[in-house]
Write a protein that holds these residues in place. Structure first.
Motif, PDB file in Angstrom:
ATOM      1  N   UNK A   1      -0.176  -1.284  -0.008  1.00 40.96           N
ATOM      2  CA  UNK A   1       0.255   0.147   0.046  1.00 40.96           C
ATOM      3  C   UNK A   1       0.467   0.831   0.030  1.00 40.96           C
ATOM      4  N   UNK A   2       1.925   1.163   0.254  1.00 44.92           N
ATOM      5  CA  UNK A   2       3.208   2.628   0.783  1.00 44.92           C
ATOM      6  C   UNK A   2       3.234   2.593  -0.640  1.00 44.92           C
ATOM      7  N   UNK A   3       3.498   1.566  -1.655  1.00 47.85           N
ATOM      8  CA  UNK A   3       4.582   1.630  -2.735  1.00 47.85           C
ATOM      9  C   UNK A   3       3.647   2.917  -3.264  1.00 47.85           C
ATOM     10  N   UNK A   4       2.204   2.814  -3.683  1.00 41.87           N
ATOM     11  CA  UNK A   4       1.475   3.263  -3.956  1.00 41.87           C
ATOM     12  C   UNK A   4       1.723   4.856  -3.275  1.00 41.87           C
ATOM     13  N   UNK A   5       1.817   5.390  -2.637  1.00 37.19           N
ATOM     14  CA  UNK A   5       2.166   6.994  -1.816  1.00 37.19           C
ATOM     15  C   UNK A   5       3.310   7.190  -2.167  1.00 37.19           C
TER      16      UNK A   5
ATOM     17  N   UNK B   1       6.615 -13.479  -9.132  1.00 40.89           N
ATOM     18  CA  UNK B   1       6.717 -13.130 -10.119  1.00 40.89           C
ATOM     19  C   UNK B   1       5.545 -12.326 -10.203  1.00 40.89           C
ATOM     20  N   UNK B   2       5.035 -13.076  -8.979  1.00 44.04           N
ATOM     21  CA  UNK B   2       3.251 -11.869  -8.729  1.00 44.04           C
ATOM     22  C   UNK B   2       3.375 -10.452  -8.226  1.00 44.04           C
ATOM     23  N   UNK B   3       5.042 -10.354  -7.546  1.00 49.20           N
ATOM     24  CA  UNK B   3       4.668  -9.234  -6.300  1.00 49.20           C
ATOM     25  C   UNK B   3       6.279  -8.191  -7.579  1.00 49.20           C
ATOM     26  N   UNK B   4       6.883  -8.144  -8.668  1.00 52.65           N
ATOM     27  CA  UNK B   4       8.129  -7.579  -8.383  1.00 52.65           C
ATOM     28  C   UNK B   4       7.380  -6.928  -9.554  1.00 52.65           C
ATOM     29  N   UNK B   5       6.764  -7.074 -10.177  1.00 52.99           N
ATOM     30  CA  UNK B   5       5.618  -5.927 -11.622  1.00 52.99           C
ATOM     31  C   UNK B   5       4.844  -4.364 -10.624  1.00 52.99           C
ATOM     32  N   UNK B   6       4.404  -4.869  -9.962  1.00 52.97           N
ATOM     33  CA  UNK B   6       4.192  -3.679  -8.451  1.00 52.97           C
ATOM     34  C   UNK B   6       4.880  -2.774  -8.014  1.00 52.97           C
ATOM     35  N   UNK B   7       6.783  -3.413  -7.603  1.00 54.38           N
ATOM     36  CA  UNK B   7       7.712  -2.621  -7.311  1.00 54.38           C
ATOM     37  C   UNK B   7       8.140  -1.629  -8.830  1.00 54.38           C
ATOM     38  N   UNK B   8       8.537  -2.307 -10.050  1.00 61.51           N
ATOM     39  CA  UNK B   8       8.494  -1.271 -10.775  1.00 61.51           C
ATOM     40  C   UNK B   8       7.655  -0.911 -11.788  1.00 61.51           C
ATOM     41  N   UNK B   9       6.112  -0.945 -11.427  1.00 61.12           N
ATOM     42  CA  UNK B   9       5.155   0.224 -11.647  1.00 61.12           C
ATOM     43  C   UNK B   9       5.333   1.380 -10.686  1.00 61.12           C
ATOM     44  N   UNK B  10       5.550   1.502  -9.647  1.00 60.71           N
ATOM     45  CA  UNK B  10       5.578   2.366  -9.438  1.00 60.71           C
ATOM     46  C   UNK B  10       7.303   2.999  -8.872  1.00 60.71           C
ATOM     47  N   UNK B  11       7.799   2.156  -9.267  1.00 59.75           N
ATOM     48  CA  UNK B  11       9.485   2.788  -9.726  1.00 59.75           C
ATOM     49  C   UNK B  11      10.059   2.816  -8.329  1.00 59.75           C
TER      50      UNK B  11
END
Length: 575
Positions: free
Chosen positions: A71-75, A98-108
């Motif tokens: 949730x903090x990644x979105x902030x 594989x299901x988690x790292x795309x979120x890190x990449x999306x939010x930089x």
């Protein structure tokens, strides 16, 4: 010359009971590894997320601290630009990477792992392969731990007859057997415990077996115990049974005692197992959840030696099981299964006014009824005045109830209903991020107005244009932050929007009458409907609990029904 600012990192670690490690020491070890990785690169940990007691098999969205991190990644004002994990095989399980790292990449946000030696490159096949290997290792390690634990518990039960924990069965209490044989646990002051007969309840267990073999039924035994003022198991041990009433002996309590082989002086393990089933078959990424299921008797592990004083002998127990089996075969199982498949619109919503227990569904001659089986389940000698049979026919209740629900949308009440629905919505409260973004936008607007006035007053156009460009870029970033925040926050509907929905409903009574039973049940459940049947007056009190309603709208198939629960702020009585 100023030194560069240290790079802010968030730290994520995890430890659970399956790891058999002290949480604080494990946290310290993982934090040390993470710090050693990022310090040479000018990194500094500014916040920590550490899951304790969360199984590695749970996806990140279902772990408490991991979900907070996501949730903090979105902030945009999260306060860190990278995340470092302590140990990858504790953080990721199976295909979780594989299901988690795309979120890190999306939010930089960079993801650093000690085994990689730095940040993970999402486009690097070698990095993905290494992390997939760690996920497989984590899954294999968990399976090996489960196998070792189950094997050890089975051996300790079979060969040593060791008491493995849990509440003692009714009729027994626990006694101290001395220091734990494991030196490490003994050093922590842990002791072994075993079963010993309880002076108050062990004679009751013998009485139950004797009366059952003498021909008494389960209900008759419960009736006799309650009449003699013998506390039932939940009343005898209130500390661990606060969720039960403890008012009388039930047939189920008698049956549990009669089928427990521990009363024959041997330890028993593996009567139940935990199966992992998909939490949502339509979303495999949510992972599995544990479901307790009973094992067949051939899967039980019974100790070879006598481990505690018996309350009954083996012959008595075997005779009891044979008699229970013969009685069970006399029940028409096919009929019970057929009844269980029938839909009940008010399942779990109808209560008996006498005992305040939920009434159970039953089909008779093709019609749905609800009945209270309190006298059949609990001893009559509990001094609670209760009719022997309490029945309520479902179709006698549906039409009056649906008319009551729809009465809020009659022309006389429509304006009041729309107003009530609008007022019942949660008040919009600005979050700190929303307030900050709005303040930034307002400040930028004020600056832009000043800059335009400066241009009109003859200021240097090139200088003022640079100011305007910088301020407009700042305002654009604030608008993007505000839009991102508002997308995750619930928004209020206007009065006109609610009015348009309500007027599009049409005949609500007809829609409810023709709706699928499962959909009607969902509407009633979302409204927090509670029905209390008073058998003396043959009336039903209906009320809704608006605080339990989690949504604004409820939609059902078979008819276009949008229903807002906030309009039902009163009760009704249906005869």
């Amino acid at each position: 010359m100023t030194s560069p600012q240290p790079k802010p990192f968030a730290f994520y670690g995890r430890v659970s009971t399956e790891d058999n490690q002290d949480p604080e020491s494990s946290r310290g070890w993982q934090l040390t590894r993470a710090t050693a990785l990022i310090q040479p690169h000018g990194g500094r940990i500014v916040t920590e997320y550490f899951d304790v007691g969360q199984s590695r098999s749970l996806p990140w969205q279902r772990r408490t601290q991991a979900n907070t991190l996501l949730s903090a990644l979105r902030n945009p004002r999260r306060g860190f630009s990278a995340v470092v994990v302590g140990e990858p095989h504790r953080a990721f399980y199976g295909n979780q990477f594989g299901l988690t790292v795309p979120l890190f990449a999306h939010y930089g946000v960079e993801l650093w792992v000690p085994e990689i030696g730095g940040p993970i490159d999402p486009d690097n096949e070698a990095h993905e392969l290494v992390m997939s290997v760690f996920g497989g290792m984590s899954k294999g390690e968990r399976n090996r731990i489960k196998l070792r634990v189950r094997t050890a518990m089975a051996a300790q039960t079979l060969l040593e007859g060791r008491y493995l924990g849990g509440r003692p069965p009714y009729g027994y209490t626990l006694r101290d057997l001395g220091p734990h044989p494991n030196p490490a646990k003994a050093a922590d002051g842990k002791h072994l415990r075993g079963l010993t007969p309880d002076a108050q309840t062990s004679p009751i267990v013998r009485r139950i077996f004797d009366e059952f073999l003498a021909g008494y039924g389960l209900f008759a035994i419960a009736e006799g115990l309650t009449a003699n003022h013998v506390p039932c198991p939940s009343a005898h041990d209130r500390a661990r049974n606060r969720h039960r009433s403890g008012i009388a002996w039930s047939k189920s309590a008698i049956r549990v005692i009669l089928t427990n082989p521990r009363y024959t002086d041997r330890q028993v393990w593996n009567k139940q197992r935990t199966d992992e089933v998909l939490l949502d078959v339509d979303d495999v990424a949510l992972g599995h959840t544990g479901v307790m299921r009973w094992n067949t008797r051939d899967k039980w592990v019974v100790s070879k030696e006598i481990t505690h004083p018996p309350l009954i002998d083996d012959e008595t127990f075997e005779q009891t099981q044979a008699l229970l089996t013969r009685r069970a075969r006399a029940v028409d199982r096919q009929e019970r299964q057929r009844r269980a498949r029938n839909p009940y619109v008010f399942r779990g919503m109808i209560y008996c006014a006498v005992c305040q227990r939920r009434m159970q569904g039953q089909y008779n001659h093709g019609a749905a009824y609800y009945r209270c089986r309190f006298p059949q389940e609990y001893a009559l000698a509990n001094e609670v005045e209760h009719p022997r049979n309490v029945y309520l026919r479902e179709d006698a209740l549906t039409d009056p109830l649906d008319e009551w629900l729809a009465s809020a949308f009659t022309p006389d009440h429509l304006d009041q209903t729309i107003t009530a629905m609008c007022d019942a919505q949660p008040v919009d409260q600005l979050t700190p991020h929303t307030a900050a973004a709005q303040a930034t936008i307002a400040a930028c607007d004020a600056k832009l107005a000043q800059y335009r006035a400066a241009l009109d007053a003859g200021a240097d156009p090139a200088l003022v244009t640079g100011w305007i460009t910088q301020t407009q870029a700042e305002r654009t970033r604030a608008e993007a932050d505000l839009q991102t925040t508002q997308q995750t926050e619930p928004s209020r509907m206007s009065r006109s929007q609610i009015a348009d929905l309500v007027r599009a409903l049409g005949d609500i009574v007809a829609v409810l009458r023709d709706a699928d039973p499962d959909d009607k049940a969902e509407v009633y459940r979302q409204l927090g409907l509670r029905l209390t049947y008073q058998t003396e007056t043959q009336t039903v009190r209906a009320a809704v609990d608006l605080s339990a309603h989690r949504g604004v709208m409820v939609r059902v198939r078979g008819g276009k029904l949008l229903y807002v629960s906030s309009v039902l702020h009163y009760g009704c009585t249906c005869s």
